[in-house]
Design an enzyme around this catalytic site. Structure first.
Site, mmCIF file in Angstrom:
data_model
loop_
_atom_site.group_PDB
_atom_site.id
_atom_site.type_symbol
_atom_site.label_atom_id
_atom_site.label_comp_id
_atom_site.label_asym_id
_atom_site.label_seq_id
_atom_site.Cartn_x
_atom_site.Cartn_y
_atom_site.Cartn_z
ATOM 1 N N ASP A 140 0.817 -1.205 0.000
ATOM 2 C CA ASP A 140 0.000 0.000 0.000
ATOM 3 C C ASP A 140 0.857 1.263 0.000
ATOM 4 O OD1 ASP A 140 -2.642 1.264 0.387
ATOM 5 O OD2 ASP A 140 -1.784 1.891 2.307
ATOM 6 N N GLU A 194 1.520 -0.559 -5.057
ATOM 7 C CA GLU A 194 0.606 0.538 -5.397
ATOM 8 C C GLU A 194 1.478 1.721 -5.785
ATOM 9 O OE1 GLU A 194 -3.014 3.413 -3.919
ATOM 10 O OE2 GLU A 194 -1.581 2.694 -2.450
HETATM 11 C C1 GLC Z 1 -4.028 3.375 -0.572
HETATM 12 C C2 GLC Z 1 -5.327 2.596 -0.570
HETATM 13 C C3 GLC Z 1 -6.416 3.512 -0.105
HETATM 14 C C4 GLC Z 1 -6.095 3.985 1.300
HETATM 15 C C5 GLC Z 1 -4.713 4.640 1.351
HETATM 16 C C6 GLC Z 1 -4.245 4.839 2.761
HETATM 17 O O1 GLC Z 1 -4.048 4.391 -1.489
HETATM 18 O O2 GLC Z 1 -5.573 2.045 -1.820
HETATM 19 O O3 GLC Z 1 -7.677 2.888 -0.155
HETATM 20 O O4 GLC Z 1 -7.068 4.892 1.719
HETATM 21 O O5 GLC Z 1 -3.739 3.855 0.710
HETATM 22 O O6 GLC Z 1 -3.847 3.627 3.328
#
Ligand code: GLC
Ligand code: CA
Length: 572
Positions: A235, A296
């Site tokens: 993440d 991500e």
């Molecule tokens: C990432 C996740 C998102 C979350 C953020 C904070 O972007 O995909 O849903 O709110 O991280 O953890």
């Protein structure tokens, strides 16, 4: 790891078994790679599940692990090889699981550790691997580490988070704003310092400059690998590090965002180079368990994305390419440009069209009149490219966003804060639509979010019976990409580079050429392919998958395409 039946198919179809390679990883475990040297995840189809919204087994209106387990046969039927579950750990659910209070357990709403073990084991029997979501940048403010850290300046965990004194009397340490609104610093009156949070104040950032944090977090991944998870989706990796001098970010003119905060150029709080060293070390841990790391990885361009693969492929195996999610109109030239850039970057591409943070395909590209055709067109795009696709649950049945209509209905806190400009992410997180019954078959109880507006027609049960449905189109497409050597292995060869309406390309492998034609307009089109320009000789085309009989070939180089039509065929 078990060998995959479809890898075996390719091997038998085109190569000798003797060419199979096995390599031993550092741990002594072995990992099958196919004859072309592909590890399993390069030919897999990944499916993102938002557990809260997938299937409710205990009738409390909230999806859970046993609900997912009960649907594994559906996923196998569809052609899914790996599921990524967004966070299932104990959490106060301020950010619906992205605020973790214990990395080594399961949130009781979703089940127990034993349920997770059963899910992993049952999935494995069906050749589906389980990927968990690793929230690295921050914990919940209820995590014991943070409770300790905030208890006193002298606490041994103080330096596990980012604490700083006030400046200019009582001001926060600098001008950084949180992605989720307001300043990125929260004052703690007990210890008279501020802590840093890139996201909500309930999500304090871990201090990744502290080796104890790295060790504790790396151990979490080892613990889950031993339980059988096949890897992690990492993440928000671009937010792990901040400028040690805490320099102010420059402001962008006088712009304000949906929360009323100044718009900043995020040069000191995002994408710092230190991220790459941490990810490379995390990869070494993953390699000991033959695990895959999916990032991500939001980047401005392909150069930024390329860095996440690491110099010699020593960083993330699967940095997600989000550049498609920024293409908000059906535009052949724009998609062509993005594909070419990623394909030339040298790594194995990872294509994403939508997810739990991004409006669904139906809403982004639908024209209100041809939405079903457009859903199939988009499927044909990201499922025929060279690379690994990550499919967001519900896209395969044409689910659409259901954004809240009133501020009081919003669940996602950013939607309350930014209302009405920013309505939050509830709309793309609605319950999976299983059938036309109450609550779309998701739960007999009122679901935590309302089901989508047209679930009676767009659901698994109804679409399974309709040969022309979006769902059956997805299923046929996935079957094709699992078995066609050109779609598995082939080079991406762009065709007709100047066509503004039709995106055309070949997937080309050892003399087998599969042509993909995607009409991105509402008008019927004819296409003449300049095959000679790519030194391809062919006399005829035979269809492998078409949107309807109205999209067809006339010889090998001339095609007719209906509005938003798809033609996938073999050139011979
Ligand atoms: C990432 C996740 C998102 C979350 C953020 C904070 O972007 O995909 O849903 O709110 O991280 O953890
Ligand atoms: Ca439940």
């Amino acid at each position: 790891m078990a060998s995959r039946s479809r890898i075996a198919f390719v091997a038998c179809a085109s190569l000798t078994l003797a060419a199979w390679a096995l390599f031993a990883a550092a741990s002594g475990q072995t990992q099958a790679v196919d004859a072309e040297g592909h590890p399993w995840w390069q030919h897999a189809v990944f499916y993102e599940i938002y557990p809260r919204s997938f299937a409710d087994s205990n009738h409390d209106g909230i999806g859970d692990l046993n609900g997912i387990r009960a649907r594994l046969d559906y996923l196998r039927w569809l052609g899914v090889d790996a599921v990524w579950l967004t966070p299932t750990f104990p959490s106060p659910q301020v950010d619906f699981g992205y605020d973790v209070s214990d990395y080594r357990n399961v949130n009781p709403e979703y089940g127990t550790l034993a349920d997770m073990d059963r899910l992993i084991a049952d999935a494995r029997k069906k050749n589906i691997r389980v990927i968990l979501d690793f929230v690295m940048n921050h914990t919940s403010d209820q995590h014991p580490w943070f409770l300790e850290s905030s208890s006193s300046r002298a606490n041994p965990k103080r330096n596990w988070y980012v604490w700083r004194d006030s400046v200019k009397g009582n001001q926060p340490p600098n001008n950084w704003v949180s992605l989720f609104g307001g300043p990125a610093w929260k004052f703690d009156p007990r210890t008279n310092q501020w802590y840093y949070h890139f996201f909500y104040p309930q999500q304090p950032d871990l201090n990744w400059r502290n080796p104890a944090v790295e060790q504790a977090m790396f151990d979490v991944t080892r613990w889950w690998y031993r339980r059988g998870v096949a890897g992690f989706r990492l993440d928000a990796v671009d937010t792990l590090f901040e400028d040690p001098d805490l320099r102010d970010n420059p402001l962008v003119d006088h712009q304000r965002n949906a929360y009323g905060d100044p718009v900043e150029r995020e040069i000191y709080d995002r994408n710092l180079p230190e991220v790459h060293s941490v990810l490379q070390r995390l990869r070494r841990v993953a390699d000991q368990s033959n695990a895959v790391l999916i990032g991500e990885t939001w980047t401005q361009n392909v150069a930024g994305l390329k860095a996440y693969y690491g110099a010699h492929g020593n960083e993330l195996q699967m940095p997600m390419d989000f550049l498609f999610t920024m293409v908000n109109q059906l535009s052949a030239p724009e998609f062509r440009r993005q594909i070419a850039a990623v394909d030339a970057a040298g790594g194995w591409p990872v294509y994403v069209m939508s997810n739990h943070d991004i409006p669904r395909v139906y809403d982004r590209y639908g024209d209100g009149k041809h939405n079903d055709q457009i859903a199939k067109l988009i499927a044909a795009l990201y499922l025929t490219l060279r690379g690994t696709p990550i499919l967001y649950y519900g896209e395969e049945i044409g689910m659409e966003n259901r954004d809240p209509q009133r501020r009081e209905d919003v669940k996602d806190p950013i939607g309350k804060l930014g209302w009405p400009q920013e309505k939050g992410r509830d709309g793309e997180r609605t319950p999976m639509q299983w059938d036309a019954g109450p609550n779309a078959g998701f739960s007999p109880a009122t679901p935590w979010l309302p089901v989508g507006p047209r679930f009676a027609a767009y659901n698994v049960a109804v679409e399974q019976k309709d040969p022309g449905s979006i769902l059956n189109f997805y299923r046929r497409l996935l079957a094709l990409r699992h078995t066609d050597p050109a779609l598995l292995e082939g080079r991406y060869v762009p065709l007709n580079d100047n066509d503004a309406s039709v995106l055309a390309y070949l997937r080309s492998y050892k003399g087998r050429n599969v042509v993909v034609l995607l009409n991105m307009t509402a008008a019927a089109r004819t296409v003449h392919l300049d095959l000679a320009a790519k030194s391809v000789q062919a006399r005829a085309a035979s269809p492998l998958l078409v949107s309807s009989a109205n999209s067809k070939a006339n010889g090998a180089a001339d095609f007719a395409l209906e509005p938003f039509g798809v033609y996938i065929g073999e050139l011979r």
